[in-house]
Motif scaffolding. Structure first.
Motif, PDB file in Angstrom:
ATOM      1  N   ASN A 112       0.842  -1.197   0.000  1.00 57.77           N
ATOM      2  CA  ASN A 112       0.000   0.000   0.000  1.00 57.77           C
ATOM      3  C   ASN A 112       0.877   1.246   0.000  1.00 57.77           C
ATOM      4  N   SER A 113       0.507   2.217  -0.803  1.00 55.62           N
ATOM      5  CA  SER A 113       1.250   3.482  -0.962  1.00 55.62           C
ATOM      6  C   SER A 113       2.634   3.271  -1.569  1.00 55.62           C
ATOM      7  N   GLN A 114       2.792   2.205  -2.327  1.00 56.23           N
ATOM      8  CA  GLN A 114       4.081   1.910  -2.946  1.00 56.23           C
ATOM      9  C   GLN A 114       4.009   1.845  -4.470  1.00 56.23           C
ATOM     10  N   HIS A 115       2.827   1.689  -5.011  1.00 57.66           N
ATOM     11  CA  HIS A 115       2.669   1.467  -6.445  1.00 57.66           C
ATOM     12  C   HIS A 115       1.991   2.668  -7.112  1.00 57.66           C
ATOM     13  N   LEU A 116       1.600   2.518  -8.366  1.00 62.29           N
ATOM     14  CA  LEU A 116       1.033   3.637  -9.123  1.00 62.29           C
ATOM     15  C   LEU A 116      -0.308   4.114  -8.568  1.00 62.29           C
ATOM     16  N   ALA A 117      -1.165   3.189  -8.197  1.00 65.16           N
ATOM     17  CA  ALA A 117      -2.477   3.594  -7.689  1.00 65.16           C
ATOM     18  C   ALA A 117      -2.914   2.643  -6.583  1.00 65.16           C
ATOM     19  N   ASP A 118      -3.713   3.183  -5.685  1.00 61.41           N
ATOM     20  CA  ASP A 118      -4.285   2.402  -4.586  1.00 61.41           C
ATOM     21  C   ASP A 118      -5.581   3.093  -4.175  1.00 61.41           C
ATOM     22  N   TRP A 119      -6.192   2.624  -3.110  1.00 57.93           N
ATOM     23  CA  TRP A 119      -7.458   3.194  -2.672  1.00 57.93           C
ATOM     24  C   TRP A 119      -7.341   4.683  -2.346  1.00 57.93           C
ATOM     25  N   TYR A 120      -6.174   5.133  -1.933  1.00 56.98           N
ATOM     26  CA  TYR A 120      -6.002   6.542  -1.565  1.00 56.98           C
ATOM     27  C   TYR A 120      -5.798   7.446  -2.777  1.00 56.98           C
ATOM     28  N   SER A 121      -5.673   6.866  -3.958  1.00 59.83           N
ATOM     29  CA  SER A 121      -5.604   7.670  -5.184  1.00 59.83           C
ATOM     30  C   SER A 121      -6.878   8.491  -5.362  1.00 59.83           C
ATOM     31  N   PHE A 122      -8.015   7.934  -4.920  1.00 60.63           N
ATOM     32  CA  PHE A 122      -9.272   8.679  -5.005  1.00 60.63           C
ATOM     33  C   PHE A 122      -9.189   9.977  -4.193  1.00 60.63           C
ATOM     34  N   SER A 123      -8.553   9.916  -3.032  1.00 61.35           N
ATOM     35  CA  SER A 123      -8.390  11.117  -2.196  1.00 61.35           C
ATOM     36  C   SER A 123      -7.570  12.179  -2.923  1.00 61.35           C
ATOM     37  N   HIS A 124      -6.563  11.751  -3.655  1.00 66.50           N
ATOM     38  CA  HIS A 124      -5.720  12.709  -4.365  1.00 66.50           C
ATOM     39  C   HIS A 124      -6.449  13.336  -5.545  1.00 66.50           C
TER      40      HIS A 124
END
Length: 191
Positions: A52-64
Motif C-alpha cells: 500500500n502506498s508503494q505502487h502507481l495507484a491504490d485506494w487513496y488515489s481517489f483522495s488525491h
C-alpha cells in the motif's frame, strides 16, 4: 495566442521542476524509488499490506483526485483574477508536492501509525508520491472542464465508495490525523 502559449510553457516547466524537485527531495529523505518488493503494479488493492502506498495507484488515489477538485476550487476562488488556469495548476502541484514531502516525514508517518488504523505504515515510495501528484492533476483538470455539480457529485461518490470498500476516505483521513476518534478507529479496524 502566443502569450497564452508562453504562459502554458512556463507553467509546464514549473510543474516539471516541482516534480523533479519533489522526487529528489524524497530520495534524499530515504524514500525508496519504487516498492521494496522490486515490482511496480498499476493497482494495489490491499490496504493493510506492505504494498500500500508503494505502487502507481491504490485506494487513496481517489483522495488525491479529490485534492485536485478542492485545489481547483480554492485557486479559482482566490487566484483566478491574477493567474490563468495553467498557473493555478502549478500552484496546486506545489501544494500537493509539499504535502507529499510532509506526509513522508517521520512526524506524519508516526502520526499515521498512532492516530489511524495504518499501524504498519512506512510512507510512500517516490513512484507513489509522484503518482499521487498526477492523480491530483487529473482531478484539477477534471474540475476545470466539468460542471461544478458533476465534480461535487463525483467527489461524494468517491468518498462513499472508498468508505464502503475500505472504511476510509479523505474525510476520515483528515479527521483521524487532526483529531482522532477512538470509535472511528475501532470501526475502521473491524474490516
Amino acid at each position: 495566442m502566443a502569450r497564452f502559449t508562453k504562459s502554458r510553457r512556463r507553467a509546464a516547466l514549473l510543474i516539471v521542476f516541482l516534480l523533479l524537485g519533489t522526487a529528489t527531495l524524497l530520495l534524499a529523505m530515504g524514500r525508496p524509488p519504487i516498492c521494496t518488493c522490486d515490482t511496480v503494479k498499476l493497482w494495489e488493492g490491499a490496504v493493510n499490506s506492505a504494498g500500500n502506498s508503494q505502487h502507481l495507484a491504490d485506494w487513496y488515489s481517489f483522495s488525491h483526485i479529490i485534492h485536485g477538485f478542492l485545489f481547483y476550487a480554492l485557486t479559482w476562488l482566490l487566484l483566478r483574477q491574477w493567474l490563468r488556469v495553467e498557473s493555478r495548476l502549478a500552484v496546486a502541484v506545489l501544494i500537493e508536492a509539499a504535502w507529499e514531502i510532509l506526509e513522508n516525514s517521520p512526524i506524519i508517518i508516526d502520526r499515521y501509525r498512532t492516530a489511524t488504523i495504518a499501524l504498519g505504515y512506512t510512507g510512500d515510495s517516490v513512484l507513489n508520491s509522484l503518482s499521487d501528484i498526477g492523480m491530483m492533476m487529473l482531478g484539477f483538470a477534471f474540475a476545470a472542464r466539468m460542471p461544478v455539480r458533476l465534480t461535487v457529485a463525483l467527489a461524494i461518490a468517491m468518498e462513499l465508495f472508498t468508505l464502503l470498500m475500505i472504511r476510509d476516505n479523505l474525510t476520515l483521513n483528515v479527521l483521524m490525523l487532526s483529531w482522532p476518534v477512538e470509535a472511528v478507529r475501532h470501526w475502521q479496524s473491524a474490516l
